[in-house]
Design a protein around this motif. Structure first.
Motif, PDB file in Angstrom:
ATOM      1  N   PRO A  82       0.820  -1.217   0.000  1.00  0.00           N
ATOM      2  CA  PRO A  82       0.000   0.000   0.000  1.00  0.00           C
ATOM      3  C   PRO A  82       0.854   1.268   0.000  1.00  0.00           C
ATOM      4  O   PRO A  82       0.407   2.323  -0.432  1.00  0.00           O
ATOM      5  N   GLU A  83       2.107   1.160   0.466  1.00  0.00           N
ATOM      6  CA  GLU A  83       2.951   2.363   0.565  1.00  0.00           C
ATOM      7  C   GLU A  83       3.740   2.637  -0.704  1.00  0.00           C
ATOM      8  O   GLU A  83       4.342   3.698  -0.836  1.00  0.00           O
ATOM      9  N   THR A  84       3.780   1.684  -1.633  1.00  0.00           N
ATOM     10  CA  THR A  84       4.604   1.852  -2.827  1.00  0.00           C
ATOM     11  C   THR A  84       4.210   3.113  -3.583  1.00  0.00           C
ATOM     12  O   THR A  84       3.029   3.376  -3.793  1.00  0.00           O
ATOM     13  N   LYS A  85       5.220   3.906  -3.956  1.00  0.00           N
ATOM     14  CA  LYS A  85       4.927   5.154  -4.658  1.00  0.00           C
ATOM     15  C   LYS A  85       4.876   4.939  -6.171  1.00  0.00           C
ATOM     16  O   LYS A  85       3.885   5.211  -6.819  1.00  0.00           O
ATOM     17  N   ARG A  86       5.963   4.462  -6.714  1.00  0.00           N
ATOM     18  CA  ARG A  86       6.030   4.324  -8.168  1.00  0.00           C
ATOM     19  C   ARG A  86       5.948   2.858  -8.578  1.00  0.00           C
ATOM     20  O   ARG A  86       6.616   2.012  -8.007  1.00  0.00           O
ATOM     21  N   THR A  87       5.132   2.587  -9.574  1.00  0.00           N
ATOM     22  CA  THR A  87       5.016   1.208 -10.018  1.00  0.00           C
ATOM     23  C   THR A  87       5.436   1.058 -11.471  1.00  0.00           C
ATOM     24  O   THR A  87       5.159   0.056 -12.102  1.00  0.00           O
ATOM     25  N   SER A  88       6.126   2.095 -12.012  1.00  0.00           N
ATOM     26  CA  SER A  88       6.371   2.068 -13.456  1.00  0.00           C
ATOM     27  C   SER A  88       7.320   0.925 -13.857  1.00  0.00           C
ATOM     28  O   SER A  88       7.155   0.333 -14.921  1.00  0.00           O
TER      29      SER A  88
END
Lengths: 267, 291, 286
Positions: B73-79
């Motif tokens: 849930p805390e992940t910022k970037r998933t690119s």
């Protein structure tokens, strides 16, 4: 599921209060009449009449005050500005405060209160209309009220059909927008970075498919409408019949009462 | 690439009056190189699940892992994650927007900062993979193509990003039998040749039966069954309770078995048509029936 | 033109249609079509995308005007701009995309649309809407907003909108193509029930072979022409021809075909139950 799903059209709060059950035509006419009457008020007595009336209308409609306060949000700045301008620029009567060339005088305070009150009441009453009337009833009411304009070739029926189809398709198109945004994001679209120009450019992959889909839908809908025998407004009947009831008579009496009181107490 | 989901839950509009739970504690392992079929009724959480698989949605609790990456849930970037997992949405042709087919297919690679030349090269390869003649089609407007061709171009748009995992949401919806078959065969071919991990969401039990090594059944935001196709299809009752079908071949085997003596029961594993025909032929030959 | 018998829903003679284009000589989508469909039948029209089947559907409802030839539907000329409105009184059409044919902001308003267009008085509308919603089992949804419904429910609303005008013919133009298997079965069951109980002529345009099995007649179109026409048994006996033009056949037909080509002797079967019966017969031989 989608992010835009909770987007509500208009701000209609369903209910079965006296105000809800009024004929939409009455409500529209009432708001119009009220908007004129507001300008007749010019002293404490007459403003009190309007405030008392508005507050009782809110009470009768059983709309939570929270909703109404929210409806003031877009105009609060305007109200504040009105107050400041009148406080500073309208002169006359006793001087309450002075600092250098700045003075606040009796008339200024009075006007500030009156004019901002006028604005507030107008917003509240028209919000009450949209809060208690479904968009569908509103378009219906408008069509009926405007129908005399058909005589001078205003396409009242078409306008109202357009509005009602728009109401029907807003949720569908919102869902579609959401889907397209996600599809382009899955292809690496970056929608919220860069300067204004870049951001506008980034929207092309969203808007082009959206337009194409809207046109496709429009075309298919036109086929379907024709297949279902739609050939314009003439000779059509309507399922939704609007009927005036005793409630509408009460509303009309209220307006007359306000008019009478204002005429009596007006300075 | 293997993807692991640990207790993934997703709640839409958390903390608002519109709160709605779409996934509840989903734990799942999708082995590298597998062809996974996800089935379930409309509203069972399939689309929420696949949007997690490619990082479009983040779990509201739990985590996903793939190789060295993870999404919490805390992940910022998933690119970085998204680059590796290609997602083909339902009716993907609705996302086409460029003036030419080639440009549209290159859109993804360009977004992931590939140089133009390389992106175009990728577009060319992807279009050839989906069976379109690159030279003939590259400069045409995607909107002048037939429905089936548009679908292929859209799928090529995802393949051009060269994902290691390919997720497809009902890629054959609305196509005719020939169109369905050629899209599915094409995907299966890439799956094998490029050793992709492929995840197919579909309503068609026939499609799952034909291609999947592993089936995941969703209901009410949860994984209610998973296993090899023959294991899942053997539980016909349970599937019916979930308003799902079994492939028609399974029904046929079942009906035949009711009539056949115990020693000649047909195994449920023979739900692929060719295998069933072979089995029936052997059975008939041993009887000398009409052969 | 021959005299149209009342028991004929559709008659066409040398019917041809091509879309108008600016440059190229227009290519015909429907070519020299002779067709007769008797009233009261359940007819399936099969064909791959682009075979002309959807164009035919639009011609049947006067949405498109024939380029050449004669088309008479329910006794009215489909090339005449005035009589097409008569046709639309008798012929209802359900389109493929459930979203793009619902006009009304609520289910009830949508069912009313066709009635409003025909100037039906509001009191009668109420009665007919209730009847129509009942006939598709959607009474409890009368106030629902269309976008809250599932695809199958939307199609049932569309059918209710047609039932309300009391048609004699319903055309389903790939009405199940965008639905999931359960919803597809529901819609087909509904079409069959309306055919059986209300005596409505149903023309179901589809490429799902399972949907055609219980029709009285299957018409197969390819390249703007009718290539096969007959009972399901007669049509599916030509499995290879159907497959050659990109169409599918039911599982039982396919399996039987595979067995027969390997030397098994078996009469034509259409449904799974028949195949099971035949296989058991062969397997129990001693």
């Amino acid at each position: 599921m989608n992010v835009l799903q909770n987007f509500a059209i208009g701000q209609y709060v369903p209910g079965r209060s006296f105000v809800h059950l009024l004929d939409p035509r009455s409500k529209l006419l009432f708001v119009l009449a009220f908007a004129i009457l507001v300008f007749l008020a010019n002293n404490w007595q007459t403003y009190t009449v309007l405030v008392v009336f508005t507050l009782s209308a809110v009470a009768v409609a059983r709309i939570s005050p929270g909703y109404l306060v929210r409806s003031l949000k877009p105009v609060w700045f305007l109200i504040l500005l009105t107050i400041i301008l009148h406080l500073l620029s309208t002169k006359g009567g006793a001087v309450y405060f002075s600092w250098g060339w700045l003075t606040i005088e009796e008339q200024g305070v009075k006007q500030a209160v009156f004019i901002s009150l006028r604005l507030t009441l107008l917003v509240l009453i028209s919000s009450l209309l949209t809060l208690t009337t479904s968009p569908l009833d509103l378009t219906d009411g408008m069509e009926r009220l405007l129908s005399p304009l058909k005589k001078i070739k205003v396409p009242v029926h078409e306008i109202s059909l357009m509005l009602s189809i728009a109401l029907r398709f807003i949720p569908t198109l919102l869902e579609e927008t959401d889907k397209i945004i996600k599809a382009q994001m899955a292809r690496g679209a970056d929608l919220d970075s860069g300067n204004l120009l870049k951001r506008a450019k980034n929207l092309v992959p969203i808007t082009v498919p959206l337009f194409i889909s809207a046109f496709r839908r429009a075309e298919e809908l036109a086929w379907a409408m024709e297949a279902r025998g739609y050939r314009g407004g003439s000779g059509r009947t309507r399922l939704r019949q609007l009927r005036f009831s005793w409630r509408d008579a009460v509303a009309a009496l209220m307006i007359l009462l306000i008019l009478g009181l204002l005429g009596w107490w007006r300075a | 690439m293997q993807i692991t989901l640990e207790n993934v839950s997703h709640i839409y509009g958390k903390g608002t009056p519109f709160e709605k739970t779409a996934l509840t504690n989903v734990s799942l392992t999708i082995p590298a190189g597998a062809y996974v079929g996800i089935i379930g009724q409309t509203g069972s959480g399939k689309s929420t699940l696949i949007q997690h698989l490619n990082g479009l949605l983040k779990p509201t609790s739990g985590r996903l892992r793939m190789g060295e990456w993870e999404i919490t849930p805390e992940t910022k970037r998933t690119s970085e994650w998204r680059k590796r997992v290609g997602l083909v949405f339902q009716y993907p042709e609705h996302q086409l927007f460029e003036e030419t087919v080639a440009k549209d297919v290159a859109y993804g690679p360009l977004n992931f900062d590939l140089p133009e030349e390389l992106a175009m090269q990728r577009a060319k390869e992807a279009l050839e993979i989906v069976g379109l003649d690159y030279e003939a089609i590259k400069d045409r407007s995607p909107f002048q193509l037939s429905g089936g061709q548009m679908r292929r171009v859209a799928i090529a748009g995802v393949l051009a990003m060269q994902p290691r995992v390919l997720v497809l949401d009902e890629p054959t919806a609305g196509l005719d039998p020939a169109g369905r078959k050629s899209i599915l065969e094409g995907i299966y071919q890439i799956h094998r040749e490029q050793k992709l991990t492929t995840i197919l969401v579909t309503h068609s039990m026939e499609e799952v039966a034909r291609y999947a090594d592993l089936i995941v059944v969703m209901a009410n935001g949860q994984v209610v069954m998973q296993g090899r196709p023959e294991e899942v299809f053997a539980q016909e009752e349970k599937l019916r309770q979930l308003s799902l079908d079994v492939p028609e071949t399974i029904s046929l085997i079942k009906e035949l078995n009711e009539q056949l003596p115990g020693e000649r029961q047909i195994p449920f594993g023979l739900f692929r048509e060719e295998e069933l025909v072979q089995h029936l032929l052997t059975m008939l030959a041993s009887k000398g029936a009409g052969l | 033109m021959s005299i149209v018998m009342p028991e004929t829903a559709v008659v066409s003679k040398h019917l041809a249609f091509g879309y108008q284009t600016d440059q190229e000589p227009r290519s015909l989508v429907i070519k020299d079509l002779d067709l007769e469909i008797e009233t009261g039948l359940f007819v399936s029209i099969m064909g791959h995308n682009g075979s002309g089947k959807s164009t035919l559907a639009k011609l049947l409802n006067g949405l498109l005007t024939p380029s050449q030839g004669v088309l008479v539907v329910c006794g009215f000329d489909a090339s005449n701009n005035e009589t097409v409105w008569e046709i639309r009184h008798h012929v209802g059409m359900v389109f493929q995309n459930p979203d793009n044919q619902i006009v009304g902001p609520t289910v009830e308003d949508d069912v009313a649309f066709g009635l409003e267009n025909r100037g039906v008085p509001p009191e009668e509308m109420r009665v007919r809407i209730d009847e129509a919603l009942q006939s598709v089992h959607m009474q409890s949804f009368s106030q629902a907003q269309p976008h809250r419904l599932s695809g199958g429910q939307k199609q049932r609303v569309a059918i209710a909108g047609i039932m309300a005008i009391r048609p004699s013919v319903i055309i389903l133009d790939e009405a199940t193509a965008m639905l999931d298997p359960m919803a597809r079965k529901e819609v087909m069951a509904l079409a069959h029930r309306l055919h059986r109980e209300e005596g409505i002529t149903v023309i179901n345009i589809t490429h799902f072979p399972e949907e055609t099995l219980h029709s009285d007649r299957i018409i197969v179109m390819h390249d703007g022409k009718v290539v096969l026409d007959g009972t399901p048994a007669a049509v599916f006996a030509e499995a290879e021809r159907l497959q050659a033009i990109g169409l599918d056949v039911p599982l039982a037909v396919r399996l039987r075909q595979a067995l027969v080509s390997n030397g098994v002797a078996m009469p034509l079967v259409l449904e799974r139950e028949e195949l099971v019966r035949e296989l058991c017969k062969l397997l129990s031989k001693t």
